[in-house]
Design a protein around this motif. Structure first.
Motif, PDB file in Angstrom:
ATOM      1  N   HIS A 127       0.951  -1.298   0.005  1.00 37.31           N
ATOM      2  CA  HIS A 127       0.092  -0.041  -0.032  1.00 37.31           C
ATOM      3  C   HIS A 127       0.963   1.304   0.012  1.00 37.31           C
ATOM      4  O   HIS A 127       0.284   2.320  -0.337  1.00 37.31           O
ATOM      5  CB  HIS A 127      -1.010   0.042   1.268  1.00 37.31           C
ATOM      6  CG  HIS A 127      -0.464   0.205   2.593  1.00 37.31           C
ATOM      7  ND1 HIS A 127      -1.244   0.515   3.698  1.00 37.31           N
ATOM      8  CD2 HIS A 127       0.805  -0.327   3.161  1.00 37.31           C
ATOM      9  CE1 HIS A 127      -0.410   0.359   4.692  1.00 37.31           C
ATOM     10  NE2 HIS A 127       0.669   0.050   4.274  1.00 37.31           N
ATOM     11  N   ASP A 182      -4.150  -0.815   8.656  1.00 41.78           N
ATOM     12  CA  ASP A 182      -3.030  -1.020   8.694  1.00 41.78           C
ATOM     13  C   ASP A 182      -2.037  -0.240   9.985  1.00 41.78           C
ATOM     14  O   ASP A 182      -2.512   1.038  10.067  1.00 41.78           O
ATOM     15  CB  ASP A 182      -1.897  -0.975   7.592  1.00 41.78           C
ATOM     16  CG  ASP A 182      -0.663  -1.700   7.481  1.00 41.78           C
ATOM     17  OD1 ASP A 182      -0.153  -2.878   6.934  1.00 41.78           O
ATOM     18  OD2 ASP A 182       0.429  -1.005   8.028  1.00 41.78           O
ATOM     19  N   CYS A 183      -0.915  -0.536  10.498  1.00 43.04           N
ATOM     20  CA  CYS A 183      -0.499   0.465  11.515  1.00 43.04           C
ATOM     21  C   CYS A 183       0.090   1.603  10.643  1.00 43.04           C
ATOM     22  O   CYS A 183       0.356   2.716  11.168  1.00 43.04           O
ATOM     23  CB  CYS A 183       0.491  -0.066  12.274  1.00 43.04           C
ATOM     24  SG  CYS A 183       0.899   0.740  13.968  1.00 43.04           S
ATOM     25  N   HIS A 184       0.371   1.466   9.595  1.00 40.66           N
ATOM     26  CA  HIS A 184       1.184   2.521   8.698  1.00 40.66           C
ATOM     27  C   HIS A 184       0.030   3.193   7.729  1.00 40.66           C
ATOM     28  O   HIS A 184      -0.809   2.707   7.279  1.00 40.66           O
ATOM     29  CB  HIS A 184       2.139   1.776   7.982  1.00 40.66           C
ATOM     30  CG  HIS A 184       3.493   1.141   8.607  1.00 40.66           C
ATOM     31  ND1 HIS A 184       3.374  -0.079   9.008  1.00 40.66           N
ATOM     32  CD2 HIS A 184       4.451   1.774   9.074  1.00 40.66           C
ATOM     33  CE1 HIS A 184       4.539  -0.413   9.625  1.00 40.66           C
ATOM     34  NE2 HIS A 184       5.217   0.965   9.672  1.00 40.66           N
ATOM     35  N   ASP A 213       0.091  -5.200  11.789  1.00 42.21           N
ATOM     36  CA  ASP A 213       1.199  -4.788  12.163  1.00 42.21           C
ATOM     37  C   ASP A 213       0.669  -3.603  13.612  1.00 42.21           C
ATOM     38  O   ASP A 213       1.557  -3.037  14.142  1.00 42.21           O
ATOM     39  CB  ASP A 213       2.048  -3.948  11.305  1.00 42.21           C
ATOM     40  CG  ASP A 213       1.574  -3.249  10.468  1.00 42.21           C
ATOM     41  OD1 ASP A 213       0.344  -2.898  10.500  1.00 42.21           O
ATOM     42  OD2 ASP A 213       2.313  -2.811   9.365  1.00 42.21           O
ATOM     43  N   GLY A 222       0.551  -5.059   6.260  1.00 45.55           N
ATOM     44  CA  GLY A 222       1.756  -5.331   7.290  1.00 45.55           C
ATOM     45  C   GLY A 222       1.654  -6.395   8.108  1.00 45.55           C
ATOM     46  O   GLY A 222       0.362  -6.836   8.672  1.00 45.55           O
ATOM     47  N   TYR A 266       4.302  -8.150  11.352  1.00 43.92           N
ATOM     48  CA  TYR A 266       5.886  -8.656  11.523  1.00 43.92           C
ATOM     49  C   TYR A 266       6.115  -9.609  12.441  1.00 43.92           C
ATOM     50  O   TYR A 266       7.084 -10.183  12.595  1.00 43.92           O
ATOM     51  CB  TYR A 266       6.796  -7.378  11.017  1.00 43.92           C
ATOM     52  CG  TYR A 266       6.123  -6.866  10.024  1.00 43.92           C
ATOM     53  CD1 TYR A 266       6.789  -7.042   8.626  1.00 43.92           C
ATOM     54  CD2 TYR A 266       5.566  -5.529   9.985  1.00 43.92           C
ATOM     55  CE1 TYR A 266       6.063  -6.607   7.747  1.00 43.92           C
ATOM     56  CE2 TYR A 266       4.904  -4.843   9.155  1.00 43.92           C
ATOM     57  CZ  TYR A 266       5.367  -5.549   7.623  1.00 43.92           C
ATOM     58  OH  TYR A 266       5.020  -4.484   6.606  1.00 43.92           O
TER      59      TYR A 266
HETATM   60 ZN   LIG Z   1       2.068  -1.500   8.054  1.00 48.17          ZN
END
Ligand SMILES: [Zn+2]
Length: 382
Positions: free
Chosen positions: A139, A175-177, A264, A304, A306
């Motif tokens: 993304h 997503d965290c981002h 994430d 994400g 991880y």
């Molecule tokens: Zn992310």
């Protein structure tokens, strides 16, 4: 008329999506998808009669060109074939997040194609919900360069196809981002509403996703950003989501809901600072599926993630939600691809925050909600 399918959801997956390695010690490990798939198998989700399992196909060059520039796509192809592109840094490729590697074109085109297959299954009415877990992690990819592990932006490519066929699409990225690449793709249009909930850009890559980024021209008001502070936990995250996402999506009246399900945000994720649990994540998925059911078409991609145990459990839990499968509480004891997993839910979750931190985190979320309402709610008559 064709017979209605018994399937309530599709999973687009093949082990081929899990075999490449970005570089030694790279945090984005495609093998996480195999860990996930084996957990889906071990826990019975794959045996659900309402699940349709479909193989991905590579996206064609023409499809990739819906979003990406030809010289960038050509550069990725040359690098993927083992060739040298002297100006690869201009295309965002180099040591670090987006290393050059043999096979980069094929694996990323297959990922994008998987997302296209999921989108086609939903668009054709074969299933109301389709999940392509390999997608979404791209993304951050921009039209002319790789970014943040993203090479070909499968979500942007698929949504562009939907929009070009006249459909209105709401994209919700948890997503965290910040989902900056998808936001950029549709920044100037009112046919695609993008909403991203993420850890604020002052703390985390890619450094964007502030409330003030609301779109431009015809797209003014159709880019929505919901930044949250580090240490935000389930209850506050969900409360923020509930105040903003359902009213915006319902007012926009999409033909398709497209969701990016990055995990994430998890409290054990090594790259980020939000503190969600798998059960908090699943509560978000449940809400998104309910919203998608209102328009009848939901495309879900991964993102994400991880911490290998969080990825395997969270996306298995998401798939179970999509098919209405009742997961056991315990991770099956014979599942050993990720060590140390006991329950699907995180019990215990992260420790409660000290009072002063909790207050600051909550205040940040409340300020964000108020700012988003002020910035875009008027556009939607809210
Ligand atoms: Zn992310």
């Amino acid at each position: 008329m064709t017979e209605p399918s018994r399937a309530s959801a599709a999973l687009v997956y093949s082990d081929e999506l899990s075999r490449h390695v970005l570089s030694p010690n790279h945090p984005m490990r495609p093998v996480r998808l195999r860990y996930m798939h084996e957990l889906m198998r071990a826990s019975g989700v794959l045996d659900s009669p309402s699940l349709l399992q479909v193989e991905p196909r590579p996206a064609s060059r023409e499809e990739i060109l819906r979003y990406h520039d030809a010289d960038y796509v050509d550069a990725v192809r040359v690098i993927g074939a083992g060739g040298i592109v002297p100006n690869m840094y201009e295309f965002g490729i180099g040591p670090g997040d987006n290393p050059p590697r043999k096979g980069i074109y094929d694996s990323t085109a297959l990922t994008a194609g998987g997302t296209l297959v999921a989108t086609e299954l939903v668009q054709s009415g074969a299933v109301p919900v389709a999940f392509a877990p390999a997608g979404g992690v791209h993304h951050h990819a921009m039209s002319n360069r790789a970014s943040g592990f993203g090479v070909f932006n499968d979500a942007a490519i698929a949504i562009r196809g939907l929009a070009d066929s006249g459909l209105r699409v709401a994209y919700v990225d948890i997503d965290c981002h910040h989902g900056d690449g998808v936001q950029a793709a549709f920044y100037g249009t009112d046919r695609v509403l993008t909403i991203s909930l993420h850890e604020g850009g002052q703390w985390l890559f890619p450094g964007s996703g502030f409330v003030e980024e609301t779109g431009e021209g015809a797209g003014e008001g159709y880019s929505v950003n919901v930044p949250l502070a580090p240490y935000t936990q389930d209850e506050l995250w969900l409360r923020t989501f509930d105040q903003l996402v359902p009213p915006l999506v319902r007012s926009f009246k999409p033909d398709v809901l497209f969701v990016q399900l990055g995990i994430d945000t998890h409290f054990k994720d090594p790259l980020t600072h939000l503190q969600l649990t798998t059960q908090g994540f699943t509560a978000a998925v449940t809400r998104l599926l309910a919203l998608g059911a209102e328009c009848g078409r939901t495309v879900a991609v991964g993102g994400g993630g991880y911490d290998m145990g969080a990825v395997a459990r969270a996306w298995t839990m998401a798939m179970a939600e999509m098919t209405g499968f009742a997961l056991p509480e315990q991770v099956p004891p014979d599942y050993d691809l990720v060590q140390g997993l006991t329950t699907f839910a995180d019990v215990p979750g992260p420790p409660p925050l000290p009072d002063d931190t909790a207050g600051e985190v909550e205040q940040y979320a409340d300020q964000t909600v108020a700012a988003v309402k002020k910035a875009v709610f008027g556009r939607f008559g809210l």
